[in-house]
Design a protein around this motif. Sequence first.
Motif, short mmCIF file in Angstrom:
data_model
loop_
_atom_site.label_atom_id
_atom_site.label_comp_id
_atom_site.label_asym_id
_atom_site.label_seq_id
_atom_site.Cartn_x
_atom_site.Cartn_y
_atom_site.Cartn_z
N HIS A 26 0.82 -1.21 0.00
CA HIS A 26 0.00 0.00 0.00
C HIS A 26 0.86 1.26 0.00
CE1 HIS A 26 -3.50 -2.62 1.66
NE2 HIS A 26 -3.34 -2.74 0.36
N ASP A 27 2.04 1.20 0.63
CA ASP A 27 2.96 2.34 0.56
C ASP A 27 3.39 2.62 -0.88
OD1 ASP A 27 2.84 2.73 3.28
OD2 ASP A 27 4.77 1.78 3.71
N PHE A 28 3.52 1.54 -1.67
CA PHE A 28 3.93 1.70 -3.07
C PHE A 28 2.73 1.78 -4.01
CE2 PHE A 28 7.96 0.31 -1.33
CZ PHE A 28 8.90 0.96 -2.13
N GLY A 29 1.53 1.69 -3.45
CA GLY A 29 0.33 1.88 -4.25
C GLY A 29 -0.02 0.71 -5.16
N ILE A 30 0.32 -0.53 -4.73
CA ILE A 30 -0.05 -1.70 -5.53
C ILE A 30 -0.83 -2.68 -4.67
CG2 ILE A 30 1.99 -1.42 -6.99
CD1 ILE A 30 3.12 -3.95 -5.70
N PRO A 31 -1.71 -3.49 -5.26
CA PRO A 31 -2.54 -4.42 -4.48
C PRO A 31 -1.79 -5.69 -4.07
CG PRO A 31 -3.14 -4.49 -6.80
CD PRO A 31 -2.12 -3.41 -6.67
N LEU A 32 -2.33 -6.32 -3.05
CA LEU A 32 -1.84 -7.60 -2.55
C LEU A 32 -2.91 -8.66 -2.78
CD1 LEU A 32 0.11 -9.43 -0.91
CD2 LEU A 32 -0.99 -8.56 1.17
N TYR A 33 -2.50 -9.77 -3.37
CA TYR A 33 -3.42 -10.87 -3.70
C TYR A 33 -2.88 -12.16 -3.13
CZ TYR A 33 -5.37 -14.61 -6.65
OH TYR A 33 -5.95 -15.77 -7.10
N VAL A 34 -3.74 -12.95 -2.47
CA VAL A 34 -3.33 -14.20 -1.84
C VAL A 34 -4.10 -15.37 -2.44
CG1 VAL A 34 -3.32 -15.54 0.30
CG2 VAL A 34 -2.57 -13.16 0.32
N ASP A 35 -3.35 -16.35 -2.91
CA ASP A 35 -3.86 -17.61 -3.45
C ASP A 35 -4.16 -18.54 -2.26
OD1 ASP A 35 -3.85 -20.34 -4.29
OD2 ASP A 35 -2.57 -19.89 -6.02
N GLY A 36 -5.42 -18.93 -2.11
CA GLY A 36 -5.81 -19.78 -0.99
C GLY A 36 -6.25 -21.17 -1.41
N ALA A 37 -5.56 -21.75 -2.38
CA ALA A 37 -5.95 -23.07 -2.88
C ALA A 37 -6.10 -24.08 -1.75
CB ALA A 37 -4.94 -23.57 -3.91
N ARG A 38 -5.21 -24.01 -0.75
CA ARG A 38 -5.23 -24.94 0.39
C ARG A 38 -5.59 -24.21 1.68
NH1 ARG A 38 -0.75 -26.84 -2.84
NH2 ARG A 38 -1.13 -29.00 -3.48
N LEU A 39 -6.38 -23.18 1.58
CA LEU A 39 -6.62 -22.31 2.73
C LEU A 39 -7.23 -23.05 3.91
CD1 LEU A 39 -6.32 -19.47 3.79
CD2 LEU A 39 -8.52 -18.89 2.76
N ALA A 40 -8.07 -24.04 3.67
CA ALA A 40 -8.67 -24.80 4.79
C ALA A 40 -7.58 -25.42 5.66
CB ALA A 40 -9.60 -25.88 4.26
N TYR A 41 -6.49 -25.85 5.04
CA TYR A 41 -5.43 -26.51 5.78
C TYR A 41 -4.54 -25.50 6.51
CZ TYR A 41 -7.20 -30.03 2.60
OH TYR A 41 -8.04 -30.86 1.89
N ALA A 42 -4.46 -24.28 6.01
CA ALA A 42 -3.78 -23.22 6.75
C ALA A 42 -4.59 -22.82 7.96
CB ALA A 42 -3.54 -22.01 5.85
N LEU A 43 -5.89 -22.60 7.76
CA LEU A 43 -6.75 -22.14 8.85
C LEU A 43 -6.83 -23.15 9.99
CD1 LEU A 43 -9.69 -20.66 6.73
CD2 LEU A 43 -7.91 -19.37 7.95
N ALA A 44 -6.72 -24.44 9.66
CA ALA A 44 -6.84 -25.49 10.68
C ALA A 44 -5.53 -25.78 11.40
CB ALA A 44 -7.35 -26.78 10.04
N CYS A 45 -4.43 -25.22 10.92
CA CYS A 45 -3.12 -25.53 11.49
C CYS A 45 -2.93 -24.82 12.82
CB CYS A 45 -2.02 -25.11 10.51
SG CYS A 45 -0.36 -25.49 11.10
N PRO A 46 -2.52 -25.52 13.88
CA PRO A 46 -2.33 -24.88 15.19
C PRO A 46 -1.31 -23.75 15.17
CG PRO A 46 -2.37 -27.27 15.42
CD PRO A 46 -2.32 -26.98 13.95
N GLU A 47 -0.36 -23.78 14.24
CA GLU A 47 0.67 -22.74 14.18
C GLU A 47 0.19 -21.50 13.44
OE1 GLU A 47 4.49 -24.05 12.88
OE2 GLU A 47 4.37 -25.95 13.96
N ASN A 48 -0.97 -21.55 12.85
CA ASN A 48 -1.46 -20.43 12.05
C ASN A 48 -2.13 -19.37 12.92
OD1 ASN A 48 -2.54 -19.05 9.59
ND2 ASN A 48 -4.49 -19.69 10.49
#
Length: 352
Positions: free
Chosen positions: A175-197
Amino acid sequence: MNDLQNFSADNRLSFASDYMEGAYPCILERLQQTNLLKTAGYGLDSFSESARSKIRECCAAPDADIFFLIGGTQTNAVIIDAFLRPWQGVIAPVSGHIAVHEAGAVEFGGHKVLALPQTDGKLSCEIIASCLSAWQEDENRNHMVMPGLVYLSQPTEFGTLYSRKELEHISRVCHDFGIPLYVDGARLAYALACPENDVTLPALAEFCDAFYIGGTKCGALFGEAVVIPKHNTLPHFFTIMKQHGALLAKGRIAGIQFDTLFSDGLYSKIGRIAIDSASRIRAALLEKGYCLAFPSPTNQLFPLLENRQAERLSEKVDMSFWERVDENHVIMRLATSWATRDDDVSHLISLL
């Protein structure tokens, strides 16, 4: 069961990928129950709207625009093309999916992938800032591809995770450089369920200009749910999808699936099944003296094997080749999913 086994290529345990099965049973049941209903097309049906409402609530993003696409490569290509102008490219880790395993789909759409050095699959805010500053300060920049978007994935291709702090810092740089951030969540369920997340759906909605919630690898027959937290960030995205051949006429098929995934905590439950299975395998690998190439806490494991170990295991276990380290060693990938069975995990552990 014997008849079903006849359709299998072999009798090896299957840990090669996390999208080898069909769909979670209640999704198939819901599709069957609604099969003969007549609804509006193109995601304008009541099931899709119900799914959008549930996803907005889970993301704490009441004004979010949400669209359902078919697969990850298609979603990445459409989103990136929608954000970028013709002279712009997308920053990604050199190991990122769009840089390696999408057959040049982003470049095919006219945008260069600007691949940067990574650590365990992750980009740092310093690396991103350095790239953006270098372009701004280069007197020949008008002859160069302009960085116009940052692409990350959660989890990464190496199964590692961005922390909330890392994501926040990267978002600030973008945002400081004025460009967007996009996140690929193909395996997002497994990230959300991880205790370290510690990155939640509301955190993604807070720090990202767009992200998608994976269905194909996370219990659906197919489908990804694109979340654009701020309404009308990408005007005419519906039409852009149509131009890319990404607008599903029978959109309710994707809508029903995500409406089911976001009912009664199913998306979280699906993630925990894979994480629990991977945790058992990880513990066994370490206990038996195997070396893991990457510190992956999610559903992908990357054992570093001697050639003879890989050959012996491959006789009984279907794994994915990842990388040849030298003439004597190879990195293989084991992946669990929502459909991984306890008996198969126990059998794999016994083979180790």
